[in-house]
Write a protein that holds these residues in place. Structure first.
Motif, PDB file in Angstrom:
ATOM      1  N   UNK A 130    -104.019 -94.519 -88.018  1.00  0.00           N
ATOM      2  CA  UNK A 130    -103.466 -94.308 -86.670  1.00  0.00           C
ATOM      3  C   UNK A 130    -103.722 -95.466 -85.705  1.00  0.00           C
ATOM      4  N   UNK A 131    -104.829 -96.201 -85.903  1.00  0.00           N
ATOM      5  CA  UNK A 131    -105.170 -97.283 -84.973  1.00  0.00           C
ATOM      6  C   UNK A 131    -104.915 -98.670 -85.543  1.00  0.00           C
ATOM      7  N   UNK A 132    -104.241 -98.741 -86.684  1.00  0.00           N
ATOM      8  CA  UNK A 132    -104.058-100.018 -87.375  1.00  0.00           C
ATOM      9  C   UNK A 132    -102.794-100.726 -86.892  1.00  0.00           C
ATOM     10  N   UNK A 133    -102.959-101.986 -86.441  1.00  0.00           N
ATOM     11  CA  UNK A 133    -101.803-102.792 -86.039  1.00  0.00           C
ATOM     12  C   UNK A 133    -101.150-103.376 -87.286  1.00  0.00           C
ATOM     13  N   UNK A 134     -99.847-103.165 -87.428  1.00  0.00           N
ATOM     14  CA  UNK A 134     -99.129-103.522 -88.645  1.00  0.00           C
ATOM     15  C   UNK A 134     -97.988-104.482 -88.344  1.00  0.00           C
ATOM     16  N   UNK A 135     -97.691-105.341 -89.315  1.00  0.00           N
ATOM     17  CA  UNK A 135     -96.475-106.149 -89.296  1.00  0.00           C
ATOM     18  C   UNK A 135     -95.751-105.878 -90.607  1.00  0.00           C
ATOM     19  N   UNK A 136     -94.498-105.454 -90.514  1.00  0.00           N
ATOM     20  CA  UNK A 136     -93.712-105.121 -91.704  1.00  0.00           C
ATOM     21  C   UNK A 136     -92.542-106.092 -91.812  1.00  0.00           C
ATOM     22  N   UNK A 144     -82.771-109.635 -92.297  1.00  0.00           N
ATOM     23  CA  UNK A 144     -84.218-109.590 -92.467  1.00  0.00           C
ATOM     24  C   UNK A 144     -84.808-108.860 -91.275  1.00  0.00           C
ATOM     25  N   UNK A 145     -85.578-107.810 -91.558  1.00  0.00           N
ATOM     26  CA  UNK A 145     -86.195-107.028 -90.493  1.00  0.00           C
ATOM     27  C   UNK A 145     -87.667-107.416 -90.344  1.00  0.00           C
ATOM     28  N   UNK A 146     -88.070-107.632 -89.110  1.00  0.00           N
ATOM     29  CA  UNK A 146     -89.457-107.967 -88.777  1.00  0.00           C
ATOM     30  C   UNK A 146     -89.901-106.963 -87.724  1.00  0.00           C
ATOM     31  N   UNK A 147     -90.916-106.143 -88.055  1.00  0.00           N
ATOM     32  CA  UNK A 147     -91.307-105.037 -87.181  1.00  0.00           C
ATOM     33  C   UNK A 147     -92.815-105.032 -86.997  1.00  0.00           C
ATOM     34  N   UNK A 158     -86.976-106.309 -84.770  1.00  0.00           N
ATOM     35  CA  UNK A 158     -85.907-107.303 -84.794  1.00  0.00           C
ATOM     36  C   UNK A 158     -85.216-107.276 -86.158  1.00  0.00           C
ATOM     37  N   UNK A 159     -83.908-107.400 -86.128  1.00  0.00           N
ATOM     38  CA  UNK A 159     -83.116-107.556 -87.347  1.00  0.00           C
ATOM     39  C   UNK A 159     -82.435-108.915 -87.253  1.00  0.00           C
ATOM     40  N   UNK A 160     -82.811-109.818 -88.145  1.00  0.00           N
ATOM     41  CA  UNK A 160     -82.334-111.204 -88.099  1.00  0.00           C
ATOM     42  C   UNK A 160     -81.147-111.396 -89.047  1.00  0.00           C
ATOM     43  N   UNK A 161     -80.236-112.266 -88.647  1.00  0.00           N
ATOM     44  CA  UNK A 161     -78.989-112.468 -89.376  1.00  0.00           C
ATOM     45  C   UNK A 161     -79.188-113.452 -90.537  1.00  0.00           C
TER      46      UNK A 161
END
Length: 307
Positions: A130-136, A144-147, A158-161
């Motif tokens: 619950x407290x973990x900062x994530x990058x997906x 390409x999705x960067x979340x 963000x969804x990149x072209x």
């Protein structure tokens, strides 16, 4: 109403079509079966953004197969979503009619932001605290999705072209691999990533996970080299080893499976740019992706309707 129904989530990606059939349980869901077919839909996107007949036919054949499997398992609820290639295609309305006829179910073309949110949900269900900062990260066929988020809640999406199929066709179309081609592919990806770097780095993360075929291919390379982690150094090493091979056909020599070689360099170039421009040190393989996020959304909607 059946307390533990079967549900089906279908993801019409730009590289592969995926179907997941699961059974709802008191604690979430249990996967009954998964199916994936390489359709390479983005291969058929012409310069004027029309999807060609060959790609459409590949999609229809896959969806007919999915329809037979759905008839066998008879899920109570089916949700099918389409992503970047159908978002871009000018002839998407005609394609959608033919695809829906083949599948026998409605298909939603979702936005890049919706896609990113579903990917984050699916990728973090098992990994996140619950407290973990994530990058997906999800390197699809045409986007390409960067979340970035905390726990299972996405905050920056963000969804990149750009995607592995599009980049493969742009920089490695004839199957030849060189340092110059990789440099150009990485530089082109970096142009899209660099303006976002400050935002993502300000959010921060404790864990980075990858939720697409590029990361599964690199996992195969890790096993091949008996390496410990998918570090930024290992990712760059794989790029250098790919360059040494000189040809896509030779990539099995570095541990890339035959079914992954066709778009490996395109995805790898994007990943190199992501690691370099965001300052990523290590990437874990996510346990889920868009379809798992879709299943989770369906189950949450069901719980709310029963409350």
């Amino acid at each position: 109403m059946h307390p533990h129904p079967r549900i089906a989530a279908i993801d019409l990606g730009s590289n592969s079509f995926h179907m997941l059939i699961a059974k709802a349980t008191t604690r979430g869901y249990r996967i009954i079966t998964r199916h994936r077919q390489k359709v390479r839909l983005a291969d058929g996107l012409t310069p004027d953004l029309t999807l060609d007949d060959a790609a459409i036919e590949r999609g229809i054949e896959c969806l007919k197969d999915f329809a037979q499997r759905l008839a066998h398992y008879q899920p109570l609820q089916i949700r099918c979503v389409a992503t970047a290639t159908l978002r871009k295609a000018h002839n998407r309305k005609q394609i959608l009619k033919r695809f829906e006829r083949a599948l026998g179910s409605p298909i939603d073309i979702i936005s890049g932001m919706t896609e990113a949110g579903l990917i984050y949900q699916g990728a973090t269900l098992e990994l996140a605290r619950p407290d973990s900062a994530m990058l997906v990260l999800d390197i699809g066929g045409a986007s390409t999705e960067v979340i970035a988020g905390v726990g299972t809640e996405p905050h920056v999406l963000k969804s990149l072209d750009m995607g592995c199929v599009v980049w493969q066709n742009r920089f490695f179309a004839d199957g030849m691999i060189s340092a110059a081609r990789f440099a150009a592919a990485v530089a082109a990806a970096a142009e899209q990533i660099r303006p976002l770097a400050t935002t993502y780095q300000a959010h921060g993360w404790q864990t980075v996970c990858g939720a697409s075929g590029t990361f599964r291919a690199l996992q195969d390379c890790l096993r091949h080299y008996r390496a410990d982690a998918m570090s930024a150094e290992f990712i760059r090493f794989c790029m250098e080893e790919s360059i040494k091979q000189g040809s896509v056909d030779a990539l099995p020599a570095i541990g890339v499976r035959e079914d992954r070689i066709a778009v490996f360099c395109g995805g790898l170039a994007i990943l190199v740019a992501l690691t370099e421009n965001l300052g990523i040190q290590t990437v874990d393989l996510a346990q889920g992706a868009l379809r798992e996020g879709l299943v989770n959304t369906m189950l949450n909607e069901r719980k709310r309707s029963l409350a």
